[in-house]
Write an enzyme that holds these catalytic residues in place. Sequence first.
Site, short mmCIF file in Angstrom:
data_model
loop_
_atom_site.label_atom_id
_atom_site.label_comp_id
_atom_site.label_asym_id
_atom_site.label_seq_id
_atom_site.Cartn_x
_atom_site.Cartn_y
_atom_site.Cartn_z
N HIS A 99 -43.06 29.20 -8.99
CA HIS A 99 -43.83 28.91 -9.97
C HIS A 99 -45.18 29.46 -10.00
O HIS A 99 -46.26 29.00 -9.00
CB HIS A 99 -44.07 27.29 -10.08
CG HIS A 99 -44.89 26.74 -11.29
ND1 HIS A 99 -44.45 25.84 -12.08
CD2 HIS A 99 -46.15 27.12 -11.63
CE1 HIS A 99 -45.19 25.50 -13.21
NE2 HIS A 99 -46.36 26.32 -12.67
N HIS A 109 -48.94 31.51 -12.11
CA HIS A 109 -49.39 32.22 -13.38
C HIS A 109 -50.15 33.56 -12.94
O HIS A 109 -51.09 33.28 -12.27
CB HIS A 109 -50.52 31.13 -13.99
CG HIS A 109 -49.93 29.66 -13.97
ND1 HIS A 109 -49.63 29.30 -15.53
CD2 HIS A 109 -49.71 28.56 -13.46
CE1 HIS A 109 -48.99 28.20 -15.34
NE2 HIS A 109 -49.25 27.75 -14.35
N LYS A 165 -39.46 27.34 -20.11
CA LYS A 165 -40.48 26.40 -19.60
C LYS A 165 -40.80 25.47 -20.78
O LYS A 165 -41.13 26.22 -21.85
CB LYS A 165 -41.45 27.29 -19.22
CG LYS A 165 -42.88 26.42 -18.75
CD LYS A 165 -42.66 25.52 -17.67
CE LYS A 165 -43.87 24.59 -17.27
NZ LYS A 165 -44.75 25.03 -16.55
N HIS A 171 -43.06 20.99 -17.36
CA HIS A 171 -44.12 20.36 -16.90
C HIS A 171 -44.21 18.95 -17.20
O HIS A 171 -44.09 18.47 -18.48
CB HIS A 171 -45.19 20.96 -17.82
CG HIS A 171 -46.98 20.48 -17.57
ND1 HIS A 171 -47.76 21.26 -16.67
CD2 HIS A 171 -47.25 19.40 -17.64
CE1 HIS A 171 -48.61 20.43 -16.49
NE2 HIS A 171 -48.73 19.19 -17.29
N HIS A 185 -44.20 21.47 -10.12
CA HIS A 185 -45.43 20.86 -9.38
C HIS A 185 -45.63 19.25 -9.25
O HIS A 185 -46.50 18.72 -9.75
CB HIS A 185 -46.80 21.38 -10.12
CG HIS A 185 -46.81 21.59 -11.47
ND1 HIS A 185 -46.52 20.60 -12.27
CD2 HIS A 185 -46.98 22.54 -12.19
CE1 HIS A 185 -46.70 20.62 -13.64
NE2 HIS A 185 -46.80 22.02 -13.67
N ASP A 206 -48.01 27.10 -8.16
CA ASP A 206 -48.80 26.85 -9.52
C ASP A 206 -50.25 27.72 -9.09
O ASP A 206 -50.94 26.98 -9.71
CB ASP A 206 -48.61 25.43 -9.62
CG ASP A 206 -49.25 25.24 -11.08
OD1 ASP A 206 -49.09 26.18 -11.88
OD2 ASP A 206 -49.72 24.12 -11.44
#
Length: 342
Positions: free
Chosen positions: A14, A16, A98, A135, A173, A246
């Site tokens: 995971h 970004h 996602k 999420h 997360h 994350d």
Amino acid sequence: MADTLTLRRPDDWHVHLRDGALLQAVAPATARQFARAIVMPNLSPPITTVAAARAYRERIHAAAGAGFTPLMTAYLTDDTDPAELERGQAEGVFTACKLYPANATTNAAAGVTDLAKLERVFETLQRIGLPLLIHGEVTDAAVDVFDREEVFIERHLAPLLQRHQGLKVVLEHITTAEAADFVRAGGPRVAATITPHHLHINRNAMFRGGLRPDFYCLPVAKRERHRRALVAAATSGDPTFFLGTDSAPHPRSAKESACGCAGIYNAPFALESYAAVFEQEGALQRLEAFASEHGPRFYGLPLNEGTITLERCDQLVPQRLGEGDLSLVPFHAGELLSWRLA
Ligand code: DOR
Ligand code: ZN
């Protein structure tokens, strides 16, 4: 005490990586630590099509260099066409999709307003075996920010898993003892990623000596009892739990502002950060499974070949990385970490 620790090459399940100049700035840090990474699709505009994911993958390749494999995800909206997901998987572009509840976090405005709108998508995901990454927070303003994960599980996740008994889900997360217990009980089709920051900090970190934007992320860090439960889960050896940083870089100007962005940039020292937690727990022998085995087994991907080595050697984490508009504050800024990636 051993002075080196050699692990099968790990993956980040995971991350970004952003786009443009920020992608150029951060992708090498992830590629240095990890062989593969599940790349989040919350760009602006989000990655909703096979073509957009393919083009983004090319930009990541260019920024990260050879030897790193980005695994792409599709951003679900109320209007997602299940056929696009199926085609993306068949063409080797989508590894997962996602689900952001609308407005739950950064660039989630186009997220899903009502899970009921995605029943056909969930049926397709279940049939084709494409994992759903979630999420897990409600956005209901009446729900306390610190309770949003727990309420999401009760209101949305438990019923979803009940309705679709073959759907593969990663609760991303996780931040609470309740989430760890729920996932553990969910059987082999349910898993969770755990970040380095949720293993190190509790919610007090955001308020130590003043307001500390560098410790603000979503889901927000919780009480110490929750941090302890996450540490227990991550270091237990249970294959339900695996590494997902994350890492979510925002330039300092966007973090240190009157309305600061959520996200912690932990990619540059991620393995060192996890190693510190596992060592404190006397569980260094279980770091490899958490970092390099549980994730690929859940996703049905081969384990990486090759190894990386951590050396016992103090390193001071810089206060800042990068310049000007790209100045970033790394997680553990100003702290000593006692392992270093060789
Ligand atoms: O802290 C976070 N930052 N949590 C998220 O869910 C998104 C991420 C980001 O993209 O900045
Ligand atoms: Zn994220």
